[in-house]
Design an enzyme around this catalytic site. Structure first.
Site, mmCIF file in Angstrom:
data_model
loop_
_atom_site.group_PDB
_atom_site.id
_atom_site.type_symbol
_atom_site.label_atom_id
_atom_site.label_comp_id
_atom_site.label_asym_id
_atom_site.label_seq_id
_atom_site.Cartn_x
_atom_site.Cartn_y
_atom_site.Cartn_z
ATOM 1 C CE LYS A 13 -30.703 -9.248 14.626
ATOM 2 N NZ LYS A 13 -31.430 -8.518 13.765
ATOM 3 N NE ARG A 88 -30.382 -14.070 9.855
ATOM 4 C CZ ARG A 88 -29.715 -12.866 10.254
ATOM 5 N NH1 ARG A 88 -28.887 -12.869 11.357
ATOM 6 N NH2 ARG A 88 -29.639 -11.847 9.530
ATOM 7 N NE ARG A 127 -26.986 -2.128 8.006
ATOM 8 C CZ ARG A 127 -27.256 -3.214 8.556
ATOM 9 N NH1 ARG A 127 -27.782 -3.502 9.890
ATOM 10 N NH2 ARG A 127 -27.567 -4.307 7.813
ATOM 11 N NE ARG A 160 -24.871 -5.961 5.975
ATOM 12 C CZ ARG A 160 -25.373 -6.474 6.777
ATOM 13 N NH1 ARG A 160 -25.162 -5.974 8.089
ATOM 14 N NH2 ARG A 160 -26.333 -7.272 6.457
ATOM 15 N NE ARG A 171 -30.650 -8.287 5.115
ATOM 16 C CZ ARG A 171 -29.955 -7.098 5.457
ATOM 17 N NH1 ARG A 171 -29.919 -6.162 4.381
ATOM 18 N NH2 ARG A 171 -29.654 -6.724 6.594
HETATM 19 P P1 ADP Z 1 -29.026 -8.277 9.377
HETATM 20 O O1 ADP Z 1 -29.625 -8.909 10.867
HETATM 21 O O2 ADP Z 1 -29.008 -6.827 9.208
HETATM 22 O O3 ADP Z 1 -29.926 -9.073 8.438
HETATM 23 P P2 ADP Z 1 -26.641 -9.998 9.660
HETATM 24 O O4 ADP Z 1 -25.404 -9.375 9.207
HETATM 25 O O5 ADP Z 1 -27.047 -10.487 10.865
HETATM 26 O O6 ADP Z 1 -27.703 -8.725 9.109
HETATM 27 O O7 ADP Z 1 -26.906 -11.048 8.283
HETATM 28 C C1 ADP Z 1 -26.597 -10.661 7.164
HETATM 29 C C2 ADP Z 1 -26.766 -12.019 6.324
HETATM 30 O O8 ADP Z 1 -25.903 -13.114 6.616
HETATM 31 C C3 ADP Z 1 -27.872 -12.800 6.318
HETATM 32 O O9 ADP Z 1 -28.975 -12.319 5.535
HETATM 33 C C4 ADP Z 1 -27.832 -14.413 6.180
HETATM 34 O O10 ADP Z 1 -27.597 -14.433 4.700
HETATM 35 C C5 ADP Z 1 -26.513 -14.424 6.831
HETATM 36 N N1 ADP Z 1 -26.528 -14.635 8.226
HETATM 37 C C6 ADP Z 1 -26.178 -14.152 9.299
HETATM 38 N N2 ADP Z 1 -26.683 -14.997 10.469
HETATM 39 C C7 ADP Z 1 -27.105 -16.049 9.925
HETATM 40 C C8 ADP Z 1 -27.509 -17.134 10.491
HETATM 41 N N3 ADP Z 1 -27.554 -17.210 12.036
HETATM 42 N N4 ADP Z 1 -28.143 -18.091 9.856
HETATM 43 C C9 ADP Z 1 -28.162 -18.342 8.395
HETATM 44 N N5 ADP Z 1 -27.646 -16.925 7.785
HETATM 45 C C10 ADP Z 1 -27.121 -15.940 8.666
#
Ligand code: ADP
Ligand code: ZN
Length: 223
Positions: A13, A88, A127, A160, A171
């Protein structure tokens, strides 16, 4: 255009959202990136978010909605936005709908990136991310020209903390329990478009453009 990119962690994404946002001149609103910069800045919210993110769990909805509300008030979001990794949870999806409605706006399309679990694990654990510009690479399938160095800006690449195998598994579990239900929600609203998230980045990009142009051609969402 207001688009949300939906899909499991590692679905690609971020890569696609960044490119599309650049092309359209609208902001990519990535809640993960916003949380990581708050963490890097060491604010109280950032420190709390970092603790939660390291476990692979989700940050509470009210925190996320506060960040989104602030971000949408910035002038560059008036023309549109690409939401990446947000919403999410069902709670976030409902709160977003309400927030956009108050602004006389609505989501035009939700793009779902379908990728198998084996491929997600491979991608996430390999990654590498640029500390400076956020560009992502993969040690095997998309290596930088010089190991550890970003092709785009020369910044330092790192892994990361939440890309370790144990946290990646967590996750993926959190995704299937809390985020997957959004597919049915957006399907029922007629907003969902599926994109094959596996294969060459350019091929995925072309498919995504077809999906968004079909929507743009319709003149966006009915208000
Ligand atoms: P990925 O999609 O690879 O998991 P992100 O950078 O989108 O990576 O998210 C990393 C972490 O940030 C998530 O595992 C969560 O803990 C937090 N996070 C990101 N976006 C949200 C959201 N919309 N709601 C709740 N937690 C979030
Ligand atoms: Zn960079």
């Amino acid at each position: 255009m207001r688009i949300a990119f939906l899909g499991p962690p590692g679905a690609g994404k971020g890569t696609q959202a960044r490119e599309l946002a650049r092309e359209w001149g609208v902001p990519q609103i990535a809640t993960g990136d916003i949380l990581r910069s708050a963490a890097a800045a060491g604010t109280p919210l950032g420190r709390e978010a970092a603790r939660i993110m390291a476990t692979g769990a989700l940050v509470p909805d009210d925190v996320i909605m506060g960040l989104i509300g602030d971000r949408l008030r910035q002038p560059d979001a008036a023309r549109g936005s690409i939401f990446d990794g947000f919403p999410r949870t069902i709670g976030q999806a409902e709160a977003l709908e309400k927030l956009l409605k108050e602004r006389g706006e609505a989501l035009d399309v939700v793009l779902f990136f379908a990728v198998s679990e084996a491929e997600l694990l491979r991608r996430l654990t390999g990654r590498r991310v640029c500390r400076t510009c956020g560009e992502t690479f993969h040690v095997a399938s998309q290596p930088p020209q010089r190991a550890g160095v970003c092709d785009t800006c020369g910044g330092e690449l790192h892994q990361r903390e939440d890309d370790s195998e144990a946290t990646v598994r967590r996750r993926l579990e959190v995704y299937s329990r809390q985020t997957e239900p959004l597919l049915a929600l957006y399907e029922s609203r007629g907003l969902l478009r599926r994109v094959h998230g596996e294969g060459a980045i350019d091929g995925i990009r072309a498919e995504l453009k077809r999906a968004t142009e079909a929507v743009a051609g319709r003149g966006g969402a009915a208000r």
